[in-house]
Design a protein around this motif. Structure first.
Motif, short mmCIF file in Angstrom:
data_model
loop_
_atom_site.label_atom_id
_atom_site.label_comp_id
_atom_site.label_asym_id
_atom_site.label_seq_id
_atom_site.Cartn_x
_atom_site.Cartn_y
_atom_site.Cartn_z
N VAL A 148 -5.36 8.09 79.22
CA VAL A 148 -5.12 6.75 79.79
C VAL A 148 -4.97 5.70 78.70
CG1 VAL A 148 -6.27 7.36 81.96
CG2 VAL A 148 -7.55 6.15 80.18
N LYS A 149 -5.60 5.91 77.55
CA LYS A 149 -5.52 4.94 76.45
C LYS A 149 -4.08 4.80 75.94
CE LYS A 149 -8.54 7.08 74.00
NZ LYS A 149 -9.41 7.49 72.91
N LEU A 150 -3.28 5.83 76.10
CA LEU A 150 -1.92 5.83 75.57
C LEU A 150 -0.94 5.11 76.47
CD1 LEU A 150 -1.83 9.58 74.47
CD2 LEU A 150 -2.57 7.59 73.14
N THR A 151 -1.34 4.82 77.69
CA THR A 151 -0.44 4.23 78.69
C THR A 151 -0.41 2.71 78.64
OG1 THR A 151 -2.12 4.11 80.41
CG2 THR A 151 -0.86 6.18 80.23
N SER A 152 -1.20 2.11 77.78
CA SER A 152 -1.29 0.66 77.69
C SER A 152 -0.18 0.08 76.82
CB SER A 152 -2.65 0.25 77.11
OG SER A 152 -2.72 -1.14 76.93
N LYS A 153 0.33 -1.07 77.23
CA LYS A 153 1.34 -1.77 76.42
C LYS A 153 0.66 -2.50 75.25
CE LYS A 153 2.78 -3.60 80.26
NZ LYS A 153 3.39 -4.53 81.22
N ASN A 154 -0.66 -2.67 75.31
CA ASN A 154 -1.39 -3.31 74.21
C ASN A 154 -1.40 -2.38 73.00
OD1 ASN A 154 -1.97 -5.47 75.84
ND2 ASN A 154 -4.03 -4.77 76.36
N ARG A 155 -1.09 -2.94 71.84
CA ARG A 155 -1.05 -2.13 70.62
C ARG A 155 -2.04 -2.64 69.58
NH1 ARG A 155 1.54 0.86 73.66
NH2 ARG A 155 3.69 1.51 73.33
N GLY A 156 -2.99 -3.48 70.01
CA GLY A 156 -3.99 -4.01 69.08
C GLY A 156 -4.87 -2.90 68.53
N GLY A 157 -5.14 -2.96 67.22
CA GLY A 157 -6.01 -1.97 66.58
C GLY A 157 -5.36 -0.61 66.38
N VAL A 158 -4.04 -0.54 66.50
CA VAL A 158 -3.32 0.72 66.36
C VAL A 158 -2.57 0.71 65.04
CG1 VAL A 158 -1.51 2.16 67.38
CG2 VAL A 158 -3.09 0.93 68.87
N THR A 159 -2.61 1.81 64.32
CA THR A 159 -1.90 1.90 63.03
C THR A 159 -0.39 1.82 63.28
OG1 THR A 159 -1.65 4.31 63.06
CG2 THR A 159 -3.71 3.43 62.11
N ALA A 160 0.35 1.49 62.25
CA ALA A 160 1.81 1.39 62.35
C ALA A 160 2.42 2.73 62.77
CB ALA A 160 2.40 0.92 61.03
N ASP A 161 1.89 3.83 62.20
CA ASP A 161 2.41 5.15 62.56
C ASP A 161 2.16 5.44 64.04
OD1 ASP A 161 3.36 5.64 60.02
OD2 ASP A 161 1.59 6.79 59.39
N ASP A 162 0.94 5.18 64.51
CA ASP A 162 0.63 5.42 65.91
C ASP A 162 1.41 4.48 66.83
OD1 ASP A 162 -0.99 7.59 65.50
OD2 ASP A 162 -2.90 6.51 65.79
N ARG A 163 1.69 3.28 66.36
CA ARG A 163 2.48 2.33 67.16
C ARG A 163 3.86 2.91 67.43
NH1 ARG A 163 1.70 -2.23 64.32
NH2 ARG A 163 -0.20 -2.58 65.49
N LYS A 164 4.48 3.52 66.43
CA LYS A 164 5.79 4.16 66.61
C LYS A 164 5.70 5.30 67.63
CE LYS A 164 7.62 3.26 61.99
NZ LYS A 164 8.01 3.88 60.72
N ILE A 165 4.65 6.08 67.52
CA ILE A 165 4.47 7.21 68.44
C ILE A 165 4.23 6.70 69.86
CG2 ILE A 165 3.01 9.19 69.01
CD1 ILE A 165 2.51 9.45 65.93
N LEU A 166 3.43 5.64 70.01
CA LEU A 166 3.18 5.07 71.34
C LEU A 166 4.44 4.46 71.93
CD1 LEU A 166 -0.37 3.55 70.81
CD2 LEU A 166 0.24 5.63 72.09
N ASP A 167 5.29 3.89 71.09
CA ASP A 167 6.58 3.39 71.57
C ASP A 167 7.44 4.55 72.08
OD1 ASP A 167 5.86 0.78 70.97
OD2 ASP A 167 6.98 0.72 69.08
N GLN A 168 7.39 5.67 71.37
CA GLN A 168 8.12 6.86 71.80
C GLN A 168 7.53 7.40 73.11
OE1 GLN A 168 8.16 10.03 68.91
NE2 GLN A 168 9.75 11.15 69.98
N PHE A 169 6.20 7.36 73.23
CA PHE A 169 5.51 7.77 74.45
C PHE A 169 6.02 6.94 75.64
CE2 PHE A 169 1.91 7.45 77.41
CZ PHE A 169 1.49 8.76 77.53
N ALA A 170 6.04 5.62 75.47
CA ALA A 170 6.50 4.71 76.53
C ALA A 170 7.97 4.96 76.87
CB ALA A 170 6.28 3.26 76.11
N SER A 171 8.79 5.17 75.85
CA SER A 171 10.22 5.42 76.06
C SER A 171 10.43 6.74 76.82
CB SER A 171 10.92 5.48 74.70
OG SER A 171 12.25 5.85 74.84
N THR A 172 9.65 7.75 76.48
CA THR A 172 9.76 9.05 77.16
C THR A 172 9.37 8.91 78.62
OG1 THR A 172 9.29 10.19 75.07
CG2 THR A 172 9.00 11.46 77.10
N ILE A 173 8.31 8.17 78.91
CA ILE A 173 7.90 7.95 80.30
C ILE A 173 9.02 7.24 81.06
CG2 ILE A 173 6.34 6.58 81.77
CD1 ILE A 173 4.07 7.43 79.95
N SER A 174 9.63 6.26 80.45
CA SER A 174 10.73 5.52 81.08
C SER A 174 11.90 6.46 81.41
CB SER A 174 11.18 4.38 80.17
OG SER A 174 12.22 3.67 80.77
#
Length: 167
Positions: A87-113
């Motif tokens: 559930v932590k990965l489904t948030s649009k909030n990216r505070g406290g996330v490393t730049a590398d993880d931010r890219k991965i989370l953007d890919q996660f959101a894009s894949t869900i879309s």
């Protein structure tokens, strides 16, 4: 020299035999789907590692696109239920996330879309959302919020969905 040539030939024959055998195994495996009227699956998605979660979603999407589980023109009915650390990965909030993880989370959101556009449904457990401190208003818009993800899994199994764990 002749001995090494024999080894090479035997190796090539072995590889060819493995390829042919694997092809037969896969075709027999999929043959068991003949006569089915529909495919319904619910994925219990708990992966909290960003990269592992993206890979898991990508495999679910590939599975959805695999024509072996389409019944004629009928798409498979697939639901992904986010529970636990996922559930932590489904948030649009990216505070406290490393730049590398931010890219991965953007890919996660894009894949869900992308998956959502194809007709795959998503749900998220609000019990887990609360437990992991995720703000419900920050959850990706494609994901339906439900009180208890386990109830969703029970509901779908009672409706004939196959349960697929993604841990």
């Amino acid at each position: 020299m002749k001995k090494s040539a024999n080894i090479v030939i035997m190796s090539i024959l072995t590889v060819c035999l493995l390829i042919v055998t694997a092809g037969n195994v896969f075709s027999q495996e999929y043959r068991t789907m003949k006569g089915m009227k529909y495919v319904k699956a619910v994925f219990d998605f708990e992966r909290g590692n960003p990269l592992g979660a993206v890979r898991g979603l990508q495999v679910i999407h590939q599975t959805f696109k695999d024509k072996n589980i389409w019944m004629g023109q009928k798409k498979p009915d697939i639901v992904v239920v986010f529970i636990g650390p996922a559930v932590k990965l489904t948030s649009k909030n990216r505070g406290g996330v490393t730049a590398d993880d931010r890219k991965i989370l953007d890919q996660f959101a894009s894949t869900i879309s992308e998956m959502s556009k194809d007709g795959i449904k998503f749900e998220i457990c609000l019990i887990a959302v609360k437990a992991f401190g995720v703000e419900p208003s920050s959850i990706l818009p494609e994901i339906k919020q439900v009180g208890n993800g386990w109830v969703s899994l029970i509901r779908d199994q009672a409706r004939g969905y196959s349960l697929v764990p993604v841990y």
